[in-house]
Structures are given as structure tokens and as C-alpha cells.
Design a protein around this motif. Structure first.
Motif, mmCIF file in Angstrom:
data_model
loop_
_atom_site.group_PDB
_atom_site.id
_atom_site.type_symbol
_atom_site.label_atom_id
_atom_site.label_comp_id
_atom_site.label_asym_id
_atom_site.label_seq_id
_atom_site.Cartn_x
_atom_site.Cartn_y
_atom_site.Cartn_z
ATOM 1 N N ILE A 250 -4.653 3.437 -4.975
ATOM 2 C CA ILE A 250 -4.644 1.969 -4.922
ATOM 3 C C ILE A 250 -5.401 1.402 -6.125
ATOM 4 O O ILE A 250 -4.955 0.431 -6.752
ATOM 5 C CB ILE A 250 -5.237 1.463 -3.594
ATOM 6 C CG1 ILE A 250 -4.406 1.965 -2.402
ATOM 7 C CG2 ILE A 250 -5.350 -0.056 -3.593
ATOM 8 C CD1 ILE A 250 -2.957 1.506 -2.375
ATOM 9 N N LEU A 251 -6.531 1.994 -6.461
ATOM 10 C CA LEU A 251 -7.286 1.539 -7.635
ATOM 11 C C LEU A 251 -6.436 1.661 -8.904
ATOM 12 O O LEU A 251 -6.463 0.784 -9.765
ATOM 13 C CB LEU A 251 -8.576 2.347 -7.802
ATOM 14 C CG LEU A 251 -9.671 2.095 -6.782
ATOM 15 C CD1 LEU A 251 -10.787 3.124 -6.946
ATOM 16 C CD2 LEU A 251 -10.214 0.679 -6.905
ATOM 17 N N THR B 208 -7.415 5.922 -1.842
ATOM 18 C CA THR B 208 -8.138 4.819 -2.483
ATOM 19 C C THR B 208 -7.957 4.889 -3.991
ATOM 20 O O THR B 208 -7.736 3.867 -4.652
ATOM 21 C CB THR B 208 -9.637 4.865 -2.113
ATOM 22 O OG1 THR B 208 -9.757 4.866 -0.693
ATOM 23 C CG2 THR B 208 -10.397 3.692 -2.699
ATOM 24 N N CYS C 92 0.841 -1.196 0.000
ATOM 25 C CA CYS C 92 0.000 0.000 0.000
ATOM 26 C C CYS C 92 0.877 1.248 0.000
ATOM 27 O O CYS C 92 0.678 2.160 -0.806
ATOM 28 C CB CYS C 92 -0.899 -0.037 1.234
ATOM 29 S SG CYS C 92 -1.873 1.449 1.532
ATOM 30 N N LEU D 133 -15.114 -2.021 -8.297
ATOM 31 C CA LEU D 133 -13.953 -2.716 -7.720
ATOM 32 C C LEU D 133 -14.276 -4.196 -7.501
ATOM 33 O O LEU D 133 -13.474 -5.068 -7.852
ATOM 34 C CB LEU D 133 -13.540 -2.062 -6.400
ATOM 35 C CG LEU D 133 -12.510 -2.841 -5.575
ATOM 36 C CD1 LEU D 133 -11.150 -2.846 -6.261
ATOM 37 C CD2 LEU D 133 -12.408 -2.263 -4.168
ATOM 38 N N ALA E 162 -7.749 -1.833 -1.370
ATOM 39 C CA ALA E 162 -8.808 -0.911 -1.789
ATOM 40 C C ALA E 162 -10.106 -1.196 -1.044
ATOM 41 O O ALA E 162 -10.824 -0.267 -0.650
ATOM 42 C CB ALA E 162 -9.026 -1.000 -3.297
ATOM 43 N N TYR F 296 -3.975 -5.662 -4.259
ATOM 44 C CA TYR F 296 -4.462 -4.271 -4.297
ATOM 45 C C TYR F 296 -5.961 -4.224 -4.039
ATOM 46 O O TYR F 296 -6.463 -3.274 -3.429
ATOM 47 C CB TYR F 296 -4.120 -3.598 -5.626
ATOM 48 C CG TYR F 296 -2.681 -3.157 -5.722
ATOM 49 C CD1 TYR F 296 -2.087 -2.377 -4.724
ATOM 50 C CD2 TYR F 296 -1.902 -3.510 -6.809
ATOM 51 C CE1 TYR F 296 -0.772 -1.977 -4.814
ATOM 52 C CE2 TYR F 296 -0.572 -3.111 -6.899
ATOM 53 C CZ TYR F 296 -0.014 -2.335 -5.895
ATOM 54 O OH TYR F 296 1.280 -1.936 -5.986
#
Length: 183
Positions: free
Chosen positions: A70-71, A67, A48, A134, A174, A170
Motif C-alpha cells: 500500500i505504501l 502495508t 486496497c 506515512l 496504510a 492509500y
């Protein structure tokens, strides 16, 4: 008396060696202790932190921005995995491997598209639908993994596995971050 080349050489030294260091130190991603605190809440804190630190253009501690980072890392892994699976599928004639690679290619392509949608929704602060995208992307990543498990005597190509594994991790990060976004 110094040579006439000394002044331009000093300028070049400063410009190429010192100024990038100063610029990078000024454009730090979010406050490191705060990022580490948020990443510590996830199953993969080191990953992360690396992802968030990789983009120096965003300098915030806002959980929705983290976020987004991370996406983006997940989308990158899904995209690279899709591209790699596509190349391998074009190079193999072994039927079971070909079937698994084609499944991976399609499912990672779909995951990458879902993550692109999720990123756009994040920008519009539509966090509920971004999270749904997601989850859909994670299903695509899982389908790729399952494609290799279902095929007899097929080895998961290590580079492809790396992309799929990172995308799955990931997702874990997320998913936790979505739970932290104030609603």
C-alpha cells in the motif's frame, strides 16, 4: 506426415501463450481470501485489493508486507502527481494556478520522499518510524489539496486531482494496516 514447421510452431504457441498463463497462476500475490479479509478492514477495500494484486512478486499474507504494498502504491501516486504538477507549472502563466501547482509540486515531491523513507523503514522492520513517515507524507498530500482550495477561481486539473485523491485514499488504507501490525 506433418510439416517440419509444425513442431516449432507448437513450441512457440506454448511458450508465448500458455507458459505466461501458467507462470502467472503460480506467482499469485498473497492468498486472495486473506487479502480481501484484511482489505475489508479499511475504508477503501476495492482499492486496497487492486493495489496488492498489482504486484505479483510478493506472495504473502503478512500484514507488514501488505502495508509495504500500500505504501508503494501511495508513493507511486505521489510521484506521478509531483511529475504532472511540475509539467503543468512549466506550461502555465496564470499566477494563481501557477502558485497552486508549484505548491503541489513541492509538497508531493516531499510526500514521495517521505514514502520512500517509510518503505526503507518497513524493510528494516522499524514500523513506528515508518508510520511517522506515512503521516508526514499525508501532510504533503493535504498541502497540495489545500493549495487549490486557497486559490480563487482555480480549477484543480483532473489528472492531478486523481493522483492526489488516490494518494490520500492509500493513506487511509496504510494507516489502518499500521494499526494491525503486531507490535
Amino acid at each position: 506426415m506433418s510439416s517440419p514447421r509444425f513442431l516449432p510452431m507448437c513450441f512457440l504457441f506454448f511458450f508465448f501463450l500458455v507458459s505466461p498463463h501458467l507462470l502467472i497462476s503460480c506467482i499469485r500475490p498473497a492468498d486472495v481470501p486473506e487479502v480481501e479479509k484484511e482489505c475489508a478492514k479499511t475504508p477503501h477495500p476495492d482499492m486496497c485489493i487492486r493495489c496488492i494484486k498489482s504486484d505479483t512478486s510478493r506472495g504473502t499474507n503478512d500484514i507488514s508486507e501488505l502495508t509495504y504494498e500500500i505504501l508503494f502504491c501511495m508513493m507511486s501516486e505521489a510521484t506521478h502527481g509531483h511529475e504532472f504538477a511540475d509539467v503543468l507549472a512549466q506550461q502555465t502563466t496564470e499566477p494563481y494556478l501557477l502558485r497552486a501547482l508549484k505548491t503541489c509540486n513541492v509538497s508531493l515531491f516531499s510526500a514521495s520522499n517521505d514514502l520512500t523513507d517509510s518503505l526503507m523503514r518497513m524493510e528494516g522492520e522499524d514500523y513506528g518510524n515508518a508510520e511517522s513517515d506515512l503521516v508526514s507524507a499525508d501532510k504533503g498530500v493535504s498541502r497540495c489539496l489545500e493549495a487549490f482550495v486557497k486559490q480563487p477561481i482555480v480549477t484543480f486539473p483532473p489528472q492531478l486531482f486523481s493522483h492526489v485523491d488516490l494518494a490520500a485514499r492509500y493513506y487511509d488504507v496504510a494507516y489502518v494496516f499500521f494499526g494491525l501490525i503486531p507490535g
